[in-house]
Motif scaffolding. Structure first.
Motif, mmCIF file in Angstrom:
data_model
loop_
_atom_site.group_PDB
_atom_site.id
_atom_site.type_symbol
_atom_site.label_atom_id
_atom_site.label_comp_id
_atom_site.label_asym_id
_atom_site.label_seq_id
_atom_site.Cartn_x
_atom_site.Cartn_y
_atom_site.Cartn_z
ATOM 1 N N ASP A 97 14.932 -42.060 -30.507
ATOM 2 C CA ASP A 97 14.528 -43.356 -29.969
ATOM 3 C C ASP A 97 15.627 -44.403 -30.026
ATOM 4 O O ASP A 97 15.545 -45.427 -29.340
ATOM 5 N N PHE A 98 16.644 -44.170 -30.865
ATOM 6 C CA PHE A 98 17.696 -45.169 -31.032
ATOM 7 C C PHE A 98 18.862 -44.973 -30.059
ATOM 8 O O PHE A 98 19.915 -45.578 -30.227
ATOM 9 N N LEU A 99 18.688 -44.135 -29.058
ATOM 10 C CA LEU A 99 19.708 -43.973 -28.041
ATOM 11 C C LEU A 99 19.991 -45.336 -27.403
ATOM 12 O O LEU A 99 19.059 -46.020 -26.967
ATOM 13 N N GLU B 116 14.974 -37.687 -22.269
ATOM 14 C CA GLU B 116 13.706 -37.742 -23.002
ATOM 15 C C GLU B 116 14.015 -38.072 -24.461
ATOM 16 O O GLU B 116 14.898 -37.454 -25.068
ATOM 17 N N THR B 117 13.309 -39.059 -25.007
ATOM 18 C CA THR B 117 13.560 -39.471 -26.389
ATOM 19 C C THR B 117 12.352 -39.185 -27.282
ATOM 20 O O THR B 117 11.207 -39.185 -26.822
ATOM 21 N N PHE B 118 12.646 -38.985 -28.563
ATOM 22 C CA PHE B 118 11.624 -38.649 -29.551
ATOM 23 C C PHE B 118 11.845 -39.484 -30.806
ATOM 24 O O PHE B 118 12.977 -39.644 -31.260
ATOM 25 N N GLY B 119 10.743 -39.983 -31.357
ATOM 26 C CA GLY B 119 10.820 -40.739 -32.602
ATOM 27 C C GLY B 119 10.798 -39.827 -33.814
ATOM 28 O O GLY B 119 10.745 -38.598 -33.701
ATOM 29 N N ILE B 120 10.839 -40.433 -34.985
ATOM 30 C CA ILE B 120 10.774 -39.684 -36.238
ATOM 31 C C ILE B 120 9.330 -39.247 -36.468
ATOM 32 O O ILE B 120 8.419 -40.084 -36.483
ATOM 33 N N ALA B 121 9.113 -37.970 -36.623
ATOM 34 C CA ALA B 121 7.760 -37.462 -36.886
ATOM 35 C C ALA B 121 7.318 -37.890 -38.279
ATOM 36 O O ALA B 121 8.043 -37.693 -39.258
#
Length: 296
Positions: free
Chosen positions: A113-115, A131-136
């Motif tokens: 997410d911090f891209l 495509e971005t992903f946060g910390i699970a």
């Protein structure tokens, strides 16, 4: 050729955003959302570059040979990788710049997410989907990310199998007898503790450990001084750092408190990292009960 011709424009866009006045970041983010609509649609088995160590580990498991063009440079560094470094070094690595990604010419970039918004906008403008992903923060959230990443890669079945392996590992690590939870502090690098909403905290709860830091009213990234620990020792200290106080000889003089090492690489990522973390926690708990003569 189209992407190569657009490289200069993309680099200039990133540089301009970096030098822009306050408020430009939000404008770049808005631009990236619009550019995403123009990005080329994914092929059924897209080529991929991963810019995040957590997505690195998942893609290394679910992508087909030759499909994963590069991982983040973090996964090549033993201090930052969440996966086996020898496995990670089978893949190329990138620092995440637009130039590096463009040289690999992927169909898809998977990132955290911090891209930077300017980087995302530049990639979108080049027709590269991002495509971005946060910390699970939970096992369920991580399993959902695994399934989504695998689906993007065109290997939904592999994602489903990995998600089931994670769920099976958690079930296997849960206590089989009615033992009280082990009062435990997880002492992380820098002398800080995990918050109750962290993924590793759920793993500990489900594998038979209660949180000493939560009991003490401490939250995410709070600093735990040695003196506070000595004043009210827990049953177990999981040491995930190398600070001097975390290895202080006085800790060995507390007969009722046990210590065990916990690899920092197991702290932050979900996906296949959960399997290794669950196995480690099960082994620690079994060892504690073996020493005390109780069942695990």
């Amino acid at each position: 050729m189209r992407r190569a011709a657009a490289l200069l424009l993309a680099v200039l866009a990133v540089q301009s955003a970096a030098c822009a006045p306050p408020g430009a970041a939000s404008a770049a983010a808005a631009s990236s959302n619009g550019s995403a609509q123009a990005a080329e649609p994914l092929r059924s088995r897209p080529t991929i570059v991963s810019l995040n160590p957590c997505t690195d580990a998942i893609l290394a498991e679910v992508a087909a040979p030759g499909q994963l063009l590069a991982l983040s440079h973090y996964s090549h560094d033993p201090r930052a990788s969440s996966m086996n470094v020898s496995q990670a070094r089978r893949f190329a690595a990138t620092g995440g710049t637009v130039e590096e990604v463009l040289a690999l010419d992927p169909d898809l970039v998977v990132a955290g997410d911090f891209l930077p918004p300017a980087t995302r906008a530049a990639l979108n403008d080049l027709g590269i989907r991002v495509e971005t992903f946060g910390i699970a923060r939970s096992v369920a959230e991580s399993a959902a990310q695994v399934r989504r990443i695998a689906a993007l890669a065109g290997h939904a079945g592999r994602g489903e199998r990995l998600a089931r392996r994670i769920e099976s590992a958690m079930a296997a690590a849960e206590p089989v007898t009615a033992q009280p939870p082990v009062r435990t502090i997880l002492w992380q690098p820098g002398g800080i503790v995990a918050g109750e909403n962290a993924l590793v905290s759920e793993l500990m709860r489900r594998t038979g450990f209660s949180s000493y830091s939560a009991e003490q009213g401490m939250g995410q990234a709070d600093y735990l001084p040695l003196e506070r620990l000595l004043a009210d020792p827990p049953d177990l200290v999981l040491v995930a750092g190398q600070e001097r106080m975390q290895r202080h000889p006085v800790l060995a003089k507390l007969p009722r408190m046990q210590r065990a090492d916990f690899d920092p690489a197991l702290l932050y990522c979900g996906g296949p990292t959960i399997i290794r973390a669950a196995e480690r926690l099960k082994a620690v708990r079994s060892d504690m009960h073996a020493r005390s003569g109780d069942g695990a």
